[in-house]
Design a protein around this motif. Structure first.
Motif, PDB file in Angstrom:
ATOM      1  N   MET A 111       0.832  -1.196   0.000  1.00  0.00           N
ATOM      2  CA  MET A 111       0.000   0.000   0.000  1.00  0.00           C
ATOM      3  C   MET A 111       0.871   1.253   0.000  1.00  0.00           C
ATOM      4  SD  MET A 111      -2.731  -1.530  -0.320  1.00  0.00           S
ATOM      5  CE  MET A 111      -3.792  -0.095  -0.449  1.00  0.00           C
ATOM      6  N   TRP A 112       0.492   2.221  -0.838  1.00  0.00           N
ATOM      7  CA  TRP A 112       1.258   3.444  -1.037  1.00  0.00           C
ATOM      8  C   TRP A 112       0.295   4.628  -0.981  1.00  0.00           C
ATOM      9  CZ3 TRP A 112       6.360   4.601  -1.426  1.00  0.00           C
ATOM     10  CH2 TRP A 112       6.709   5.868  -1.916  1.00  0.00           C
ATOM     11  N   THR A 113       0.664   5.685  -0.259  1.00  0.00           N
ATOM     12  CA  THR A 113      -0.205   6.856  -0.130  1.00  0.00           C
ATOM     13  C   THR A 113       0.536   8.122  -0.531  1.00  0.00           C
ATOM     14  OG1 THR A 113      -1.487   5.844   1.654  1.00  0.00           O
ATOM     15  CG2 THR A 113      -1.603   8.234   1.459  1.00  0.00           C
ATOM     16  N   GLU A 114      -0.092   8.896  -1.401  1.00  0.00           N
ATOM     17  CA  GLU A 114       0.459  10.187  -1.828  1.00  0.00           C
ATOM     18  C   GLU A 114      -0.341  11.319  -1.201  1.00  0.00           C
ATOM     19  OE1 GLU A 114       3.106  10.716  -3.298  1.00  0.00           O
ATOM     20  OE2 GLU A 114       3.575   9.106  -4.716  1.00  0.00           O
ATOM     21  N   VAL A 115       0.361  12.337  -0.756  1.00  0.00           N
ATOM     22  CA  VAL A 115      -0.247  13.604  -0.355  1.00  0.00           C
ATOM     23  C   VAL A 115       0.575  14.702  -1.028  1.00  0.00           C
ATOM     24  CG1 VAL A 115      -1.067  12.697   1.850  1.00  0.00           C
ATOM     25  CG2 VAL A 115       1.164  13.808   1.735  1.00  0.00           C
ATOM     26  N   PRO A 116       0.082  15.930  -1.076  1.00  0.00           N
ATOM     27  CA  PRO A 116       0.880  16.997  -1.703  1.00  0.00           C
ATOM     28  C   PRO A 116       2.213  17.189  -0.996  1.00  0.00           C
ATOM     29  CG  PRO A 116      -1.395  17.707  -1.372  1.00  0.00           C
ATOM     30  CD  PRO A 116      -1.252  16.410  -0.649  1.00  0.00           C
ATOM     31  N   ASP A 117       3.216  17.637  -1.741  1.00  0.00           N
ATOM     32  CA  ASP A 117       4.491  18.001  -1.129  1.00  0.00           C
ATOM     33  C   ASP A 117       4.254  19.057  -0.048  1.00  0.00           C
ATOM     34  OD1 ASP A 117       5.666  16.303  -2.894  1.00  0.00           O
ATOM     35  OD2 ASP A 117       7.075  17.753  -3.723  1.00  0.00           O
ATOM     36  N   MET A 118       5.074  19.019   0.989  1.00  0.00           N
ATOM     37  CA  MET A 118       4.914  19.912   2.137  1.00  0.00           C
ATOM     38  C   MET A 118       6.162  20.759   2.349  1.00  0.00           C
ATOM     39  SD  MET A 118       3.487  16.888   4.563  1.00  0.00           S
ATOM     40  CE  MET A 118       4.363  15.658   3.583  1.00  0.00           C
ATOM     41  N   ILE A 119       5.977  21.877   3.025  1.00  0.00           N
ATOM     42  CA  ILE A 119       7.122  22.684   3.470  1.00  0.00           C
ATOM     43  C   ILE A 119       7.000  22.944   4.966  1.00  0.00           C
ATOM     44  CG2 ILE A 119       7.461  23.791   1.225  1.00  0.00           C
ATOM     45  CD1 ILE A 119       6.146  25.908   4.097  1.00  0.00           C
ATOM     46  N   ASN A 120       8.136  23.053   5.627  1.00  0.00           N
ATOM     47  CA  ASN A 120       8.213  23.571   6.991  1.00  0.00           C
ATOM     48  C   ASN A 120       9.323  24.605   7.034  1.00  0.00           C
ATOM     49  OD1 ASN A 120       7.235  20.509   8.525  1.00  0.00           O
ATOM     50  ND2 ASN A 120       6.181  22.458   8.758  1.00  0.00           N
ATOM     51  N   VAL A 121       9.099  25.663   7.813  1.00  0.00           N
ATOM     52  CA  VAL A 121      10.068  26.754   7.910  1.00  0.00           C
ATOM     53  C   VAL A 121      10.319  27.090   9.368  1.00  0.00           C
ATOM     54  CG1 VAL A 121      10.678  29.079   7.186  1.00  0.00           C
ATOM     55  CG2 VAL A 121       9.127  27.717   5.764  1.00  0.00           C
ATOM     56  N   LEU A 122      11.570  27.036   9.776  1.00  0.00           N
ATOM     57  CA  LEU A 122      11.971  27.614  11.058  1.00  0.00           C
ATOM     58  C   LEU A 122      12.216  29.093  10.819  1.00  0.00           C
ATOM     59  CD1 LEU A 122      12.844  27.511  14.012  1.00  0.00           C
ATOM     60  CD2 LEU A 122      15.138  26.871  13.227  1.00  0.00           C
ATOM     61  N   VAL A 123      11.423  29.942  11.458  1.00  0.00           N
ATOM     62  CA  VAL A 123      11.451  31.384  11.183  1.00  0.00           C
ATOM     63  C   VAL A 123      12.259  32.115  12.248  1.00  0.00           C
ATOM     64  CG1 VAL A 123      10.060  33.470  10.940  1.00  0.00           C
ATOM     65  CG2 VAL A 123       9.251  31.306   9.972  1.00  0.00           C
ATOM     66  N   GLN A 124      13.304  32.799  11.793  1.00  0.00           N
ATOM     67  CA  GLN A 124      14.110  33.662  12.652  1.00  0.00           C
ATOM     68  C   GLN A 124      13.714  35.107  12.358  1.00  0.00           C
ATOM     69  OE1 GLN A 124      18.140  34.787  11.472  1.00  0.00           O
ATOM     70  NE2 GLN A 124      18.912  33.822  13.352  1.00  0.00           N
ATOM     71  N   ASN A 125      13.406  35.894  13.387  1.00  0.00           N
ATOM     72  CA  ASN A 125      13.021  37.278  13.131  1.00  0.00           C
ATOM     73  C   ASN A 125      14.247  38.180  12.988  1.00  0.00           C
ATOM     74  OD1 ASN A 125      13.923  37.916  15.741  1.00  0.00           O
ATOM     75  ND2 ASN A 125      11.859  37.873  16.625  1.00  0.00           N
ATOM     76  N   MET A 177      15.873  32.803   2.503  1.00  0.00           N
ATOM     77  CA  MET A 177      15.189  31.540   2.747  1.00  0.00           C
ATOM     78  C   MET A 177      16.163  30.425   2.388  1.00  0.00           C
ATOM     79  SD  MET A 177      12.333  30.241   3.895  1.00  0.00           S
ATOM     80  CE  MET A 177      11.102  31.547   3.728  1.00  0.00           C
ATOM     81  N   ARG A 178      16.723  29.786   3.417  1.00  0.00           N
ATOM     82  CA  ARG A 178      17.792  28.818   3.174  1.00  0.00           C
ATOM     83  C   ARG A 178      17.232  27.388   3.171  1.00  0.00           C
ATOM     84  NH1 ARG A 178      23.409  28.685   6.581  1.00  0.00           N
ATOM     85  NH2 ARG A 178      23.127  30.934   6.270  1.00  0.00           N
ATOM     86  N   PRO A 179      17.412  26.632   2.074  1.00  0.00           N
ATOM     87  CA  PRO A 179      16.931  25.241   2.025  1.00  0.00           C
ATOM     88  C   PRO A 179      17.729  24.348   2.961  1.00  0.00           C
ATOM     89  CG  PRO A 179      17.378  26.123  -0.187  1.00  0.00           C
ATOM     90  CD  PRO A 179      17.994  27.067   0.790  1.00  0.00           C
ATOM     91  N   LEU A 180      17.025  23.444   3.617  1.00  0.00           N
ATOM     92  CA  LEU A 180      17.653  22.477   4.526  1.00  0.00           C
ATOM     93  C   LEU A 180      17.595  21.054   3.981  1.00  0.00           C
ATOM     94  CD1 LEU A 180      16.153  23.802   7.883  1.00  0.00           C
ATOM     95  CD2 LEU A 180      18.444  24.245   6.973  1.00  0.00           C
ATOM     96  N   GLY A 181      17.011  20.884   2.797  1.00  0.00           N
ATOM     97  CA  GLY A 181      16.949  19.556   2.189  1.00  0.00           C
ATOM     98  C   GLY A 181      15.528  19.111   1.907  1.00  0.00           C
ATOM     99  N   THR A 182      15.428  18.029   1.145  1.00  0.00           N
ATOM    100  CA  THR A 182      14.151  17.429   0.753  1.00  0.00           C
ATOM    101  C   THR A 182      14.130  15.990   1.248  1.00  0.00           C
ATOM    102  OG1 THR A 182      13.959  18.848  -1.188  1.00  0.00           O
ATOM    103  CG2 THR A 182      12.681  16.815  -1.202  1.00  0.00           C
ATOM    104  N   PHE A 191       3.457   8.920   1.799  1.00  0.00           N
ATOM    105  CA  PHE A 191       2.915   9.990   2.642  1.00  0.00           C
ATOM    106  C   PHE A 191       3.580  11.332   2.387  1.00  0.00           C
ATOM    107  CE2 PHE A 191       1.743   6.123   4.909  1.00  0.00           C
ATOM    108  CZ  PHE A 191       0.406   6.355   5.147  1.00  0.00           C
ATOM    109  N   GLY A 192       4.043  11.554   1.144  1.00  0.00           N
ATOM    110  CA  GLY A 192       4.496  12.873   0.746  1.00  0.00           C
ATOM    111  C   GLY A 192       5.973  13.133   0.961  1.00  0.00           C
ATOM    112  N   THR A 193       6.380  14.318   0.500  1.00  0.00           N
ATOM    113  CA  THR A 193       7.771  14.758   0.572  1.00  0.00           C
ATOM    114  C   THR A 193       7.828  16.101   1.278  1.00  0.00           C
ATOM    115  OG1 THR A 193       8.336  13.607  -1.479  1.00  0.00           O
ATOM    116  CG2 THR A 193       9.800  15.404  -0.794  1.00  0.00           C
ATOM    117  N   LEU A 194       8.767  16.221   2.208  1.00  0.00           N
ATOM    118  CA  LEU A 194       8.949  17.469   2.959  1.00  0.00           C
ATOM    119  C   LEU A 194      10.128  18.254   2.405  1.00  0.00           C
ATOM    120  CD1 LEU A 194       8.483  19.354   5.463  1.00  0.00           C
ATOM    121  CD2 LEU A 194      10.235  17.960   6.608  1.00  0.00           C
ATOM    122  N   HIS A 195       9.916  19.551   2.182  1.00  0.00           N
ATOM    123  CA  HIS A 195      10.984  20.493   1.839  1.00  0.00           C
ATOM    124  C   HIS A 195      11.176  21.401   3.058  1.00  0.00           C
ATOM    125  CE1 HIS A 195      10.490  19.306  -2.401  1.00  0.00           C
ATOM    126  NE2 HIS A 195       9.198  19.307  -2.105  1.00  0.00           N
ATOM    127  N   ALA A 196      12.340  21.294   3.692  1.00  0.00           N
ATOM    128  CA  ALA A 196      12.592  22.031   4.936  1.00  0.00           C
ATOM    129  C   ALA A 196      13.410  23.290   4.662  1.00  0.00           C
ATOM    130  CB  ALA A 196      13.321  21.131   5.934  1.00  0.00           C
TER     131      ALA A 196
END
Length: 257
Positions: A111-125, A177-182, A191-196
């Motif tokens: 069994m395989w499940t797809e969801v949209p690609d996701m992003i998470n951002v650690l925000v520094q002010n 906005m600095r990429p941390l990897g995929t 269950f999707g791919t995360l772009h951090a």
């Protein structure tokens, strides 16, 4: 001992009932998964897309678009021997793959499940501290700490999605906005791919009326922590979702090097 005719008929009826129930349940799980799936999730037979045989599935990899709507389609060359779509809506799709991992035995109900690609951002002010949230989520009992996140829209680049989510959730624009990897969320089931990302020196922007109206309305309380407080909360398990925790750890290590 001879069993009376009425008792034999009753036993036969009960046995038939169990057989029908078993056929429905096993058909739902192994024959396409339609036994207990809500009708609105079932994919119309004419719209289902799949492949059959290792050659067809491998050849189809080059022809598949990166995304159809919001959802990608995954095949692994030499491993994927067949794909049958089972259920879905705009936010998820479940497929039954036939897979032969490496030189192992072929598995016909992977069994395989797809969801949209996701992003998470650690925000520094702009002061060098970090903006996080205290909120509740459906899959988490009680409160959790969280960071900016969301889905990548169809045709949108992950970094653009990260910038959009920071603007929508915080009303801020990041100097960098600095990429941390995929990263794949589940190595065997999808269950999707995360772009951090980590957003550096994110300052407040002047929002238009349209932007204010479209801002994220999720119920959450902003919290501002310095690096030591953020790291302590991370190690104490206050960020109760693995993608958030990983993004924070990568972001802190990246900014400290």
């Amino acid at each position: 001992m001879r069993i009376p005719t009425q008792q034999r008929l009753l036993i036969l009826m009960v046995a038939c009932g169990f057989l029908i129930l078993f056929a429905r349940c096993s058909g739902g799980l192994r024959g396409g998964g339609e036994g207990n799936i809500p009708p609105q999730w079932l994919l119309d037979a004419g719209k289902r897309k799949g492949c059959s045989g290792v050659e067809q599935c491998t050849a189809s990899i080059q022809k598949l678009p990166i995304a159809e709507g919001n959802l990608p389609r995954y095949r692994k060359a030499g491993w994927t021997h067949g794909v049958q779509e089972v259920a879905g809506n705009p936010w998820f799709r479940t497929e039954r793959h036939t897979v032969q991992p490496g030189h192992g035995k072929e598995v016909d109900d992977w069994m395989w499940t797809e969801v949209p690609d996701m992003i998470n951002v650690l925000v520094q002010n702009e002061l060098g501290t970090y903006i996080v949230y205290r909120q509740e989520k459906y899959a988490i009992d009680g409160e959790t700490m969280a960071i900016v996140g969301g889905y990548v829209k169809a045709g949108e680049q992950p970094q653009t999605a990260a910038e959009r989510e920071v603007a929508e959730e915080l009303g801020r624009v990041c100097a960098k906005m600095r990429p941390l990897g995929t990263y794949v969320v589940d190595a065997n089931r999808g269950f999707g791919t995360l772009h951090a990302f980590v957003g550096e020196k994110c300052g407040k922007k002047k929002q238009t009326g349209v932007e204010i109206a479209e801002a994220d309305s999720e119920d959450q309380q902003q919290v501002v922590w310095d690096a030591a407080q953020l790291q302590a909360a991370l190690l104490e398990g206050k960020f109760r979702e693995v993608k958030w925790s990983m993004t924070i750890a990568l972001g802190l290590m990246t900014l400290q090097t």
